[in-house]
Design an enzyme around this catalytic site. Structure first.
Site, PDB file in Angstrom:
ATOM      1  N   HIS A 205       0.831  -1.202   0.000  1.00 11.02           N
ATOM      2  CA  HIS A 205       0.000   0.000   0.000  1.00 11.02           C
ATOM      3  C   HIS A 205       0.869   1.258   0.000  1.00 11.02           C
ATOM      4  CE1 HIS A 205      -3.352  -2.670   0.919  1.00 11.02           C
ATOM      5  NE2 HIS A 205      -4.172  -1.668   0.858  1.00 11.02           N
ATOM      6  N   HIS A 247       1.449  -3.504   9.358  1.00  8.75           N
ATOM      7  CA  HIS A 247       2.889  -3.368   9.089  1.00  8.75           C
ATOM      8  C   HIS A 247       3.619  -2.737  10.257  1.00  8.75           C
ATOM      9  CE1 HIS A 247       2.790  -4.448   4.839  1.00  8.75           C
ATOM     10  NE2 HIS A 247       1.668  -3.790   4.760  1.00  8.75           N
TER      11      HIS A 247
HETATM   12  C1  LIG Z   1      -4.165  -8.573  -5.716  1.00  6.65           C
HETATM   13  C2  LIG Z   1      -3.739  -7.220  -6.073  1.00  6.65           C
HETATM   14  C3  LIG Z   1      -4.010  -6.705  -7.471  1.00  6.65           C
HETATM   15  C4  LIG Z   1      -3.124  -6.459  -5.211  1.00  6.65           C
HETATM   16  C5  LIG Z   1      -2.776  -6.931  -3.857  1.00  6.65           C
HETATM   17  C6  LIG Z   1      -2.921  -5.728  -2.940  1.00  6.65           C
HETATM   18  C7  LIG Z   1      -2.441  -6.073  -1.574  1.00  6.65           C
HETATM   19  C8  LIG Z   1      -3.274  -6.909  -0.713  1.00  6.65           C
HETATM   20  C9  LIG Z   1      -1.244  -5.668  -1.234  1.00  6.65           C
HETATM   21  C10 LIG Z   1      -0.692  -5.857   0.120  1.00  6.65           C
HETATM   22  O1  LIG Z   1      -0.489  -4.562   0.641  1.00  6.65           O
HETATM   23  P1  LIG Z   1       0.314  -4.416   2.022  1.00  6.65           P
HETATM   24  O2  LIG Z   1       1.660  -5.046   1.779  1.00  6.65           O
HETATM   25  O3  LIG Z   1       0.377  -2.949   2.277  1.00  6.65           O
HETATM   26  O4  LIG Z   1      -0.484  -5.149   3.060  1.00  6.65           O
END
Ligand SMILES: CC(C)=CCC/C(C)=C/COP(=O)(O)O
Length: 284
Positions: A205, A247
Site C-alpha cells: 500500500h 505493518h
Molecule cells: C491482488 C492485487 C491486485 C493487489 C494486492 C494488494 C495487496 C493486498 C497488497 C498488500 O499490501 P500491504 O503489503 O500494504 O499489506
C-alpha cells in the site's frame, strides 16, 4: 596491593580467582595461566577470559599471546569456544533499530482490532486501506483508459497501468525474498490478498501510494488544494498500515521510498503515443 592498572602496564585488567581461591589481578591482554583455562562453561570468569581472547584481540596481540602461551605453555582456546562478546557496531545499531521498530509499531497499532484503544476508527482506516488496494486502482485505471477519447489521456492511463503492474511485481519479489512476518497484533482480514501478501516487508500500500501520488502530481493538472489532498491521502494510507497493525513502521517507510523510486523507473519506461499506436496496432 598495587592498583590493577599499575600491575598491568595500562592493559585491560580484571580479577580472577587464583588456584588458592584468592582473587589475582591480571591483564586480560595476556593469556591466562593454564590452571585458569577451562572449557566453555557457565563460569562468568571463564567467559570473560574468553572475551579477552576474542579473535580481534588475539589478532592484535597474536605475537604477545604466542610468546606468553609458549612461555607459560597455556592452551589457546579454539575460536569456536570463544564467546563473541564484541558484536560489530553495525550489528548493534541494526538490532536496536529493529527493537525500536517493533516496539513503536506495537504502540501505534491502536486499531488493530475493534476492542483496541482506538478501535472506533478501524472502519475509517479500513476504508483508507481499500483506497490504497491494488484492485480498485487497476479497475479504475482500466475504466479511465476505456473511457478516454484523447491520445494524451490514453497515454497517461496506459503508463499508470504499467506503473501499477511494475509495482505489484517488484513488491511481490521483495516480499518473497525478505519474508518478514506481519506484526503479531495484526488481524489478517484484508480482502483479495495473495500468497506473498502474508509478508510484511515492504508495504505494498505504501509503495502504491507513493508511486500514484507522484504520478498524479506529475501528469495531472491539479489545483493546489487537490495536490495537498493527494499528498495527505498518501500519508494516510501509510499511517493506516501501522494503525491497523498490518505493518511495522520500517515496512511503510521503506515502501514509501521504494514507491517514490519506482516512479523514476516508470518515467524511463514511458510509452509514447508512437509506441502506443505500434502496441495497439500489434494488439489490433
Ligand atoms: C491482488 C492485487 C491486485 C493487489 C494486492 C494488494 C495487496 C493486498 C497488497 C498488500 O499490501 P500491504 O503489503 O500494504 O499489506
Amino acid at each position: 596491593m598495587p592498583s590493577p592498572k599499575a600491575r598491568n602496564n595500562g592493559g585491560r585488567s580484571g580479577s580472577v580467582p587464583g588456584n588458592n581461591g584468592r582473587y589475582e589481578f591480571m591483564s586480560l591482554n595476556r593469556s591466562p595461566p593454564p590452571h585458569l583455562l577451562q572449557r566453555q562453561g557457565s563460569d562468568p570468569t571463564s567467559a570473560r577470559l574468553r572475551a579477552s581472547e576474542s579473535p580481534t584481540r588475539r589478532r592484535g596481540s597474536g605475537s604477545s599471546n604466542a610468546s606468553s602461551s609458549s612461555a607459560t605453555g597455556a592452551q589457546q582456546l579454539p575460536e569456536e569456544d570463544c564467546m563473541r562478546l564484541n558484536p560489530s557496531f553495525v550489528g548493534i545499531a541494526l538490532s536496536s533499530l529493529l527493537a525500536i521498530d517493533l516496539w513503536l509499531s506495537k504502540r501505534l497499532g491502536v486499531c488493530a482490532c475493534e476492542d483496541s484503544s482506538w478501535g472506533s476508527i478501524r472502519p475509517l482506516m479500513k476504508l483508507i486501506e481499500i483506497s490504497g488496494h491494488g484492485i480498485p486502482w487497476l479497475a479504475g485505471v482500466l475504466y479511465c483508459l476505456y473511457k478516454s477519447d484523447s491520445a494524451a489521456g490514453q497515454e497517461v492511463m496506459l503508463n499508470l497501468l504499467m506503473a501499477l503492474i511494475v509495482d505489484l511485481v517488484l513488491v511481490a519479489v521483495v516480499k518473497a525474498v525478505v519474508r518478514r512476518r506481519r506484526p503479531s497484533h495484526n488481524r489478517m482480514d484484508m480482502f483479495a490478498t495473495f500468497s506473498v501478501d502474508r509478508y510484511s516487508f515492504p508495504s505494498g500500500h505504501a509503495t502504491r501510494a507513493a508511486l500514484c501520488a507522484r504520478f498524479l502530481l506529475a501528469h495531472l493538472v491539479l489545483a493546489a488544494p487537490l495536490r495537498v489532498l493527494v499528498l495527505l491521502w498518501a500519508a494516510l494510507v501509510g499511517l493506516s498500515r501501522v494503525l491497523l497493525g498490518r505493518h511495522n513502521v520500517t515496512d511503510v517507510a521503506f515502501g514509501f521510498g521504494m514507491g517514490y523510486c519506482q516512479y523514476n523507473l516508470v518515467e524511463m519506461l514511458w510509452v509514447s503515443p508512437v509506441g502506443l499506436q505500434l502496441m495497439m496496432g500489434q494488439l489490433g
